[in-house]
Design an enzyme around this catalytic site. Structure first.
Site, PDB file in Angstrom:
ATOM      1  N   GLY A 143      34.912   4.190 -27.113  1.00 61.57           N
ATOM      2  CA  GLY A 143      34.250   3.079 -25.405  1.00 61.57           C
ATOM      3  C   GLY A 143      34.069   2.156 -25.823  1.00 61.57           C
ATOM      4  O   GLY A 143      34.581   1.462 -26.553  1.00 61.57           O
ATOM      5  N   CYS A 144      33.551   1.935 -24.506  1.00 58.05           N
ATOM      6  CA  CYS A 144      32.828   0.197 -25.345  1.00 58.05           C
ATOM      7  C   CYS A 144      32.257  -0.009 -26.560  1.00 58.05           C
ATOM      8  O   CYS A 144      30.823   0.628 -26.641  1.00 58.05           O
ATOM      9  CB  CYS A 144      32.155  -0.795 -23.223  1.00 58.05           C
ATOM     10  SG  CYS A 144      31.379  -1.744 -23.500  1.00 58.05           S
ATOM     11  N   PHE A 145      32.245  -1.161 -26.557  1.00 60.73           N
ATOM     12  CA  PHE A 145      31.915  -1.220 -28.196  1.00 60.73           C
ATOM     13  C   PHE A 145      30.451  -2.176 -28.114  1.00 60.73           C
ATOM     14  O   PHE A 145      29.733  -1.978 -29.753  1.00 60.73           O
ATOM     15  CB  PHE A 145      32.607  -2.378 -29.449  1.00 60.73           C
ATOM     16  CG  PHE A 145      33.573  -3.011 -29.033  1.00 60.73           C
ATOM     17  CD1 PHE A 145      32.914  -3.940 -27.613  1.00 60.73           C
ATOM     18  CD2 PHE A 145      35.011  -3.554 -28.894  1.00 60.73           C
ATOM     19  CE1 PHE A 145      33.448  -5.433 -27.772  1.00 60.73           C
ATOM     20  CE2 PHE A 145      35.485  -4.527 -29.003  1.00 60.73           C
ATOM     21  CZ  PHE A 145      34.221  -5.624 -28.613  1.00 60.73           C
ATOM     22  N   TRP A 146      30.054  -2.495 -27.641  1.00 60.28           N
ATOM     23  CA  TRP A 146      28.249  -2.964 -27.149  1.00 60.28           C
ATOM     24  C   TRP A 146      27.681  -1.700 -27.351  1.00 60.28           C
ATOM     25  O   TRP A 146      26.532  -2.100 -28.276  1.00 60.28           O
ATOM     26  CB  TRP A 146      28.422  -3.508 -26.216  1.00 60.28           C
ATOM     27  CG  TRP A 146      28.976  -4.722 -25.701  1.00 60.28           C
ATOM     28  CD1 TRP A 146      30.126  -5.936 -26.493  1.00 60.28           C
ATOM     29  CD2 TRP A 146      28.899  -5.131 -24.148  1.00 60.28           C
ATOM     30  NE1 TRP A 146      30.637  -7.249 -25.668  1.00 60.28           N
ATOM     31  CE2 TRP A 146      29.855  -6.607 -24.452  1.00 60.28           C
ATOM     32  CE3 TRP A 146      28.833  -4.622 -22.914  1.00 60.28           C
ATOM     33  CZ2 TRP A 146      30.834  -7.534 -23.454  1.00 60.28           C
ATOM     34  CZ3 TRP A 146      29.152  -6.487 -21.863  1.00 60.28           C
ATOM     35  CH2 TRP A 146      29.767  -7.462 -22.034  1.00 60.28           C
ATOM     36  N   THR A 190      28.680   1.155 -28.578  1.00 58.51           N
ATOM     37  CA  THR A 190      28.494   2.024 -29.809  1.00 58.51           C
ATOM     38  C   THR A 190      28.381   1.778 -31.079  1.00 58.51           C
ATOM     39  O   THR A 190      28.029   2.651 -31.722  1.00 58.51           O
ATOM     40  CB  THR A 190      30.156   2.088 -30.254  1.00 58.51           C
ATOM     41  OG1 THR A 190      30.909   2.604 -28.862  1.00 58.51           O
ATOM     42  CG2 THR A 190      30.324   3.310 -31.050  1.00 58.51           C
TER      43      THR A 190
END
Length: 301
Positions: A142-145, A147
């Protein structure tokens, strides 16, 4: 005129097998003062050419047989991009601009043509870059921020960076990936110390941070760029990945919507995306804060 044909390629491969370095060069120079110098390189699987750069010459690799991975790095030894090239994939080669740190790793028995601008200079390399030791895995969740921030908390993780994996365009920007037309997934590159944390444990933690049955959607974020996936660079990791998949699958009736594939390419995202939640502690995140605390205290024991 020197012709590249199967006889030449096969002969160079056989010579490479006899080399202590598992590598053999065939010189295509007509003269050492040629405007471009070029070699045919035969490489055995596992051959790794360390991270280096050429101070004033561009370099091009064109694959003729097999498969190699070419990666570029910043001055801190962090991967900026990584691409597997092979005839089968349709990615036939890469251009490396001058003064760019890069490495080359042979995945399958390979032959590639190496070209540099300018006359031949023996051992023309400006330094070898020290990179942090460890193993690599690339995880889309999902959103890599969020993760990335999750994996940064886990003991044994050496470093992380965010980028885009397994798409079909070169050098994608965040805005281009956001259109869902490039094929890329927002992905976190995790480098870890296998003496401290195992790949199996990292993957078990990964599944705690995603909904593994949700297709192209994590939290409020939707689109193919938010799909989940595990992308590996070493085929020896696949049995561990399969083992964890099988264990997780037992907890669900529907099949897991998580890709497990070799890493074909990876491009680092823009600087403002790196360590985003460290820079913006109140910034958007699809993961609950409690999960970060859980990761910080989790141990494989």
């Amino acid at each position: 005129m020197k012709i590249i044909d199967n006889q030449l390629i096969n002969g160079v491969v056989e010579q490479a097998k006899k080399s202590p370095r598992l590598r053999m060069n065939y010189n295509f120079h007509q003269s050492l003062q040629d405007k471009c110098h070029r070699f045919l390189n035969a490489l055995e699987p596992g051959t790794f050419i360390p991270v280096h750069h050429h101070p004033d010459k561009d370099e091009t690799f064109v694959i003729l047989k097999g498969k190699v991975r070419v990666s570029t790095y910043n001055d801190q030894g962090e991967i900026l991009s990584s691409c597997a090239i092979s005839q089968e994939s349709g990615r036939y080669g890469v251009d490396i601009p001058k003064n760019v740190w890069h490495s080359l790793e042979c995945v399958e028995e390979s032959v590639l043509l190496e070209c540099k601008a300018g006359p031949f200079v023996e051992h023309e390399v400006d330094g070898i870059l020290e990179i942090k030791k460890g193993k690599d895995i690339f995880l889309a969740g999902g959103c890599f921020w969020g993760t990335e921030h999750f994996f940064k908390q886990i003991k044994g993780v050496i470093e992380t960076s965010v980028g885009f994996a397994n798409g079909h365009t070169a050098n994608p920007t965040y805005k281009e990936v956001y259109t869902d037309t490039t094929g890329y997934a927002e992905t976190v590159h995790v480098r870890y110390n296998p003496d401290v944390v195992s790949l199996e444990f990292l993957l078990q933690m990964y599944f705690k941070a995603i909904d593994p049955t949700s297709l192209n959607k994590q939290g409020h974020d939707e689109g193919t760029r938010y799909r989940t996936g595990i992308y590996y660079t070493n085929a020896e990791d696949l049995p561990v990945i399969e083992k964890v998949f099988n264990e997780i699958q037992k907890d669900y009736q529907q099949p897991l919507a998580v890709e497990k594939q070799p890493l074909e390419n990876f491009y680092s995202a823009e600087e403002y995306h790196q360590d985003y939640l460290d820079k913006n502690p109140t910034g958007y995140c699809h993961l609950p804060l409690s999960l970060f605390e859980f990761a910080k205290n989790a141990t494989s024991k």
